[in-house]
Design an enzyme around this catalytic site. Structure first.
Site, PDB file in Angstrom:
ATOM      1  N   LYS A   1     -32.956 -45.452 -19.869  1.00  0.00           N
ATOM      2  CA  LYS A   1     -33.343 -46.560 -18.981  1.00  0.00           C
ATOM      3  C   LYS A   1     -33.580 -47.847 -19.765  1.00  0.00           C
ATOM      4  O   LYS A   1     -33.563 -48.940 -19.184  1.00  0.00           O
ATOM      5  CB  LYS A   1     -34.593 -46.175 -18.203  1.00  0.00           C
TER       6      LYS A   1
ATOM      7  N   SER B   1     -34.887 -40.195 -20.339  1.00  0.00           N
ATOM      8  CA  SER B   1     -35.201 -41.486 -19.723  1.00  0.00           C
ATOM      9  C   SER B   1     -35.214 -42.649 -20.700  1.00  0.00           C
ATOM     10  O   SER B   1     -35.340 -43.807 -20.276  1.00  0.00           O
ATOM     11  CB  SER B   1     -36.554 -41.411 -19.006  1.00  0.00           C
TER      12      SER B   1
ATOM     13  N   SER C   1     -40.767 -45.359 -14.810  1.00  0.00           N
ATOM     14  CA  SER C   1     -39.592 -44.562 -15.163  1.00  0.00           C
ATOM     15  C   SER C   1     -38.902 -44.002 -13.927  1.00  0.00           C
ATOM     16  O   SER C   1     -38.384 -42.878 -13.934  1.00  0.00           O
ATOM     17  CB  SER C   1     -39.964 -43.419 -16.126  1.00  0.00           C
TER      18      SER C   1
END
Length: 402
Positions: free
Chosen positions: A68, A65, A130
């Site tokens: 991101k 993640s 997230s």
């Protein structure tokens, strides 16, 4: 034209060396006076862009993640350039809901399928929670498909200096071709902090509530009393536990990136250890004042054959407190520079090394105008180039002390 180096030894701080045979990965870490169990790690001083510590910083790993953060940068850039606004609404498609929603098993904003959500809320779902559903909805809303958005991510990554990383989706889900380095992630973090200071504040928000579900930010550093204000965590099987973090103490900002750790506890502990060590173990030394002449570049075909170079801000480097370490610098440019040259033009870079590690890389600017030389001056320069190859000689001088 060739790359031209002017090497300068800038310090008589002392020089200590020893030959020790260590296991791969530990040698570079121990040489820097710090050890970490993180397989890949880097620590950057934001003010000087100096690398304080690195371990396998150019090894390609899965970002999870932490990808991101790149997704957010693309959105921030669109907002900055007026192509998007916080009030723009994007729809949660069935694809975004199925791949990134409640039933997907990953982190989610818990957005409802076929609902329209303002970009500002989706960004908080992406950054604070997230949310994979938020990431996919943003990608589809901007580029039509997540695949198209990934191409935008890669284009932006190259533009801002990520040299080795490749992105294949907006979420960080595992993909065999989606790889990053911790060095590139530190470059990305530094770029976001410097370029979007107001938007960056989202990374420091500790919680966000959507669909009546309150979720805390997954960055453990935000809940420690260390001045942390961002950025992002990640974890999938391919990557282990990773983190991009930043903290400020006494007006100094450090950026840390770790990846490949076995547990969330290890991720939090190693990130904090690196930040604590960085704030404690280094002190700033000024090499040149703002506007002070750093060196000269050779000029071809001009009214004079050398050009004084200056920095637009003070040149400072962080050195270990109380330890002897040689600091060297070199002026790098493609030269000789061709006249005419305008005062204030960026014409070279100053690269400063601390021991074997590059500690600083910053632009240098022309300190005066240089006009095109007379016909006889240009002819003489051409003759010198042909007969002596003077542009290929390295010029070395010594600057005593700091």
């Amino acid at each position: 034209m060739r790359q031209f180096l002017a090497a300068r030894t800038l310090a008589a701080i002392g020089f200590i060396f020893a030959t020790i045979t260590l296991a791969p990965g530990l040698q570079e870490a121990r040489a820097q006076g710090f050890q970490t169990i993180a397989p890949t790690a880097i620590l950057i001083d934001a003010g000087s862009h100096a690398v304080l510590f690195e371990k396998s910083a150019d090894e390609l790993t899965a970002p999870a993640s932490m990808a991101k953060t790149m997704t957010a940068e693309v959105v921030f850039n669109e907002i900055k350039n007026g192509r998007l606004s916080f009030d723009r609404e994007f729809t949660i498609s069935e694809n975004a809901w199925r791949k990134g929603g409640t039933s997907s098993g990953g982190s989610s904003m818990f957005a409802k399928v076929n609902t329209s959500i303002r970009l500002e809320d989706l960004l908080r779902g992406l950054i604070v929670q997230s949310g994979n559903d938020a990431a996919i909805a943003i990608a589809e809303g901007i580029a039509g498909t997540e695949e198209n958005f990934a191409r935008m991510m890669n284009e932006r990554a190259k533009q801002i200096g990520l040299t080795k990383s490749t992105f294949r989706n907006a979420t960080g889900y595992g993909h065999p071709e989606q790889k990053v380095t911790v060095r590139d992630l530190s470059t990305l973090a530094l770029h976001i902090i410097e370029t979007y200071p107001d938007l960056y504040k989202m990374f420091g928000e500790r919680e966000f509530t959507w669909n009546k579900i309150r979720q805390q930010n997954r960055n453990p550093l935000l809940f420690m009393d260390i001045g942390a204000d961002g950025l992002k965590t990640g974890n999938i099987d391919e990557s282990g536990y990773g983190l991009i973090g930043s903290a400020v103490q006494n007006d100094q900002r450090l950026i840390v990136v770790v990846n490949g750790l076995k547990t969330a506890k290890d991720r939090a502990a190693e990130s904090r250890k690196l930040l604590d060590w960085g704030f404690r173990a280094f002190e700033a030394q000024q090499l040149f004042a703002e506007g002070q002449v750093v060196g000269e570049a050779q000029v071809f075909g001009g009214s004079r054959r050398s050009l004084p170079l200056v920095s637009k801000k003070p040149v400072r480097v962080l050195v270990p407190r109380g330890e002897g370490e040689r600091v060297t610098a070199r002026i790098v440019y493609t030269g000789p520079l061709k006249a005419p040259i305008q005062k204030g033009a960026e014409v070279a870079r100053l690269q400063v090394s601390r021991g074997d590690m590059q500690a600083l890389d910053m632009p240098l600017y022309a300190n005066e105008d240089i006009q095109e030389g007379t016909l006889s001056q240009r002819a003489l320069d051409g003759l010198l180039e042909f007969s002596t190859g003077w542009v290929r000689r390295a010029f070395t001088s010594v600057v005593e002390g700091i």
